[in-house]
Design a protein around this motif. Structure first.
Motif, short mmCIF file in Angstrom:
data_model
loop_
_atom_site.label_atom_id
_atom_site.label_comp_id
_atom_site.label_asym_id
_atom_site.label_seq_id
_atom_site.Cartn_x
_atom_site.Cartn_y
_atom_site.Cartn_z
N ALA A 60 0.81 -1.23 0.00
CA ALA A 60 0.00 0.00 0.00
C ALA A 60 0.83 1.25 0.00
O ALA A 60 0.35 2.32 -0.35
N ALA A 61 2.05 1.12 0.38
CA ALA A 61 2.87 2.32 0.51
C ALA A 61 3.05 3.06 -0.79
O ALA A 61 2.93 4.27 -0.85
N ALA A 93 1.54 7.22 -1.46
CA ALA A 93 2.54 8.28 -1.50
C ALA A 93 1.95 9.52 -2.13
O ALA A 93 1.18 9.45 -3.09
N PRO A 94 2.29 10.73 -1.62
CA PRO A 94 1.68 11.96 -2.10
C PRO A 94 2.00 12.28 -3.54
O PRO A 94 1.28 12.98 -4.20
N GLY A 95 3.00 11.74 -4.08
CA GLY A 95 3.35 12.10 -5.45
C GLY A 95 2.96 11.10 -6.49
O GLY A 95 3.44 11.16 -7.62
N THR A 96 2.10 10.11 -6.17
CA THR A 96 1.73 9.06 -7.12
C THR A 96 0.80 9.62 -8.19
O THR A 96 0.07 10.58 -7.97
N PRO A 97 0.71 9.02 -9.45
CA PRO A 97 -0.17 9.51 -10.54
C PRO A 97 -1.64 9.44 -10.18
O PRO A 97 -2.41 10.32 -10.58
N ARG A 143 -3.14 9.86 -7.35
CA ARG A 143 -3.50 10.99 -6.46
C ARG A 143 -3.59 12.29 -7.26
O ARG A 143 -4.48 13.09 -7.08
N ARG A 144 -2.64 12.45 -8.18
CA ARG A 144 -2.66 13.66 -8.99
C ARG A 144 -3.89 13.70 -9.91
O ARG A 144 -4.52 14.73 -10.11
N LEU A 145 -4.29 12.53 -10.48
CA LEU A 145 -5.47 12.47 -11.34
C LEU A 145 -6.74 12.80 -10.57
O LEU A 145 -7.64 13.50 -11.06
N ARG A 146 -6.81 12.32 -9.34
CA ARG A 146 -7.99 12.61 -8.51
C ARG A 146 -8.08 14.10 -8.21
O ARG A 146 -9.15 14.67 -8.22
N ARG A 147 -6.94 14.72 -7.96
CA ARG A 147 -6.95 16.15 -7.67
C ARG A 147 -7.39 16.97 -8.89
O ARG A 147 -7.98 18.03 -8.77
#
Length: 397
Positions: A22-23, A27-31, A33-37
């Motif tokens: 899961a780590a 992670a805050p810089g994963t793709p 997470r960026r797509l969701r934002r």
């Protein structure tokens, strides 16, 4: 104890492996997470845009539209029925066939009706001969009147001569210059001439009376001839009814008979639908009529063609609600009363070029939306009636 220690060690190893898997995703810089934002603000902007567009459409247009789905395409459908009885010789139309005004829809065997027309014409011809004969008799009677008048003149001339001869013989007899027999002869001639005058006058009166009688018979014969002419016209009219013709342009539907069937006056043959003069009858709630006027545009959407927007106009308002014209009108003067919103039929005019396409068929369901932004030519009927009632009340005051 050893078993529990081994189980705890196993659980610890599995937990570490799960955290390791899961780590990377957390992670805050994963793709991901960026797509969701990125997608979340876009979805919010799209929702706000759609809501704003709908709100703008409602504010500029929607709040002025009065809509009902209790609307249907209507037309003045004619039920073609037989006017005379007989067997159908032919029915040269089929359902769905377009016909023009004057086209033959059905033919009834016309043999009996042709014979009836011929009999009526023969009776009229006989009566006309009778009228001609009476006219000749009138002429002869008038000649007799003229002859009687001439006979009166001759009798009066003889009367004058006989009277003068009697007076002369009387004077000679007083002087004894004439024979007594000659005086008596002169007197007899005088009396006979007087009688001839009276007889001629009586014959003249009889001749004039005969003329009057013949003239009365002539008038009676003319009246009878008029009745016979009416009979001829009626027979000709019945003969014309053996051909049932279309009264206007339209399309045949609901054909009910075939050749060889026996029909009587009033028997239904077919229905004629004038597709080029269809309309829409929309039943609006009484609470929707406040801003509606004659002449306002109406957006018509037929369920059969939902993607087509037809623009009509408000043509008229019914003088009463639909419940008033029902077979059993409601009687609200009872103890148990429940208020029900009434509906008023509103007639919507369809453009002629749309009607001529023949797509709008009576009975199709319609959604009608009246655009109340444009005030029409006049107020609906309920307001006009109320205004008239107010004027009458003011006049009484």
């Amino acid at each position: 104890m050893a078993y529990r220690d081994e189980y705890a060690q196993g659980q610890g190893v599995q937990g570490d492996a799960a955290r390791d898997r899961a780590a990377p995703d957390a992670a805050p810089g994963t793709p991901r997470r960026r797509l969701r934002r990125v997608l979340l603000p876009l979805a919010l902007l799209a929702a706000l845009g759609a809501g704003g567009r709908e709100g703008y459409a409602w504010y500029t247009t929607g709040r002025f539209l009065v809509s009902t789905d209790d609307a249907y395409v209507q037309a003045d459908i004619a039920t073609l029925a037989a006017k005379v009885s007989g067997y159908l010789a032919s029915v040269p139309v089929v359902n769905g066939q377009a016909v023009r005004a004057g086209d033959v829809i059905a033919r009834i065997d016309d043999g009996d009706y042709r014979l009836a027309l011929r009999a009526a014409e023969d009776k009229l011809a006989t009566q006309r001969s009778t009228i001609a004969r009476i006219a000749r008799q009138v002429e002869a009677a008038r000649a007799q009147v003229a002859q009687g008048e001439a006979q009166i003149e001759a009798a009066r001339a003889d009367q004058v001569r006989a009277a003068a001869d009697y007076q002369r013989q009387t004077q000679l007899a007083q002087s004894e210059f004439a024979a007594r027999a000659r005086l008596e002869q002169a007197k007899a001639d005088r009396d006979r001439s007087d009688a001839n005058v009276k007889a001629a006058e009586a014959a003249l009166l009889a001749a004039k009376a005969n003329v009057a009688v013949l003239e009365a018979q002539g008038r009676e014969a003319e009246s009878l001839a008029a009745e016979l002419r009416t009979g001829v016209d009626r027979a000709a009219r019945d003969l014309s009814f053996t051909e049932l013709r279309a009264p206007f342009d339209g399309v045949i539907g609901n054909k009910a008979v075939e050749a060889g069937a026996y029909v009587q006056p009033g028997s239904r043959v077919a229905a004629l639908v004038p597709l080029d003069s269809v309309r829409v009858d929309a039943n609006f709630k009484e609470t929707q009529l406040a801003r509606m006027r004659v002449g306002q545009p109406v957006h018509i959407r037929v369920d059969a063609w939902p993607d087509r927007d037809i623009l009509g106009t408000v043509e008229s308002f019914s003088p009463a609600s639909g419940s008033v014209f029902s077979l059993l009108p409601p009687d609200n003067a009872t103890g148990n009363f429940t208020k029900i919103v009434q509906r008023l039929p509103v007639r919507v005019k369809v453009p002629a070029e749309i009607a001529r396409e023949g797509l709008l068929r009576p009975g199709l369901s319609v959604v009608a939306k009246v655009d109340t932004r444009g005030l029409g030519a006049e107020a609906p009927e309920p307001r006009a009636v109320s205004h008239a009632a107010a004027q009458r009340h003011a006049a009484r005051e």
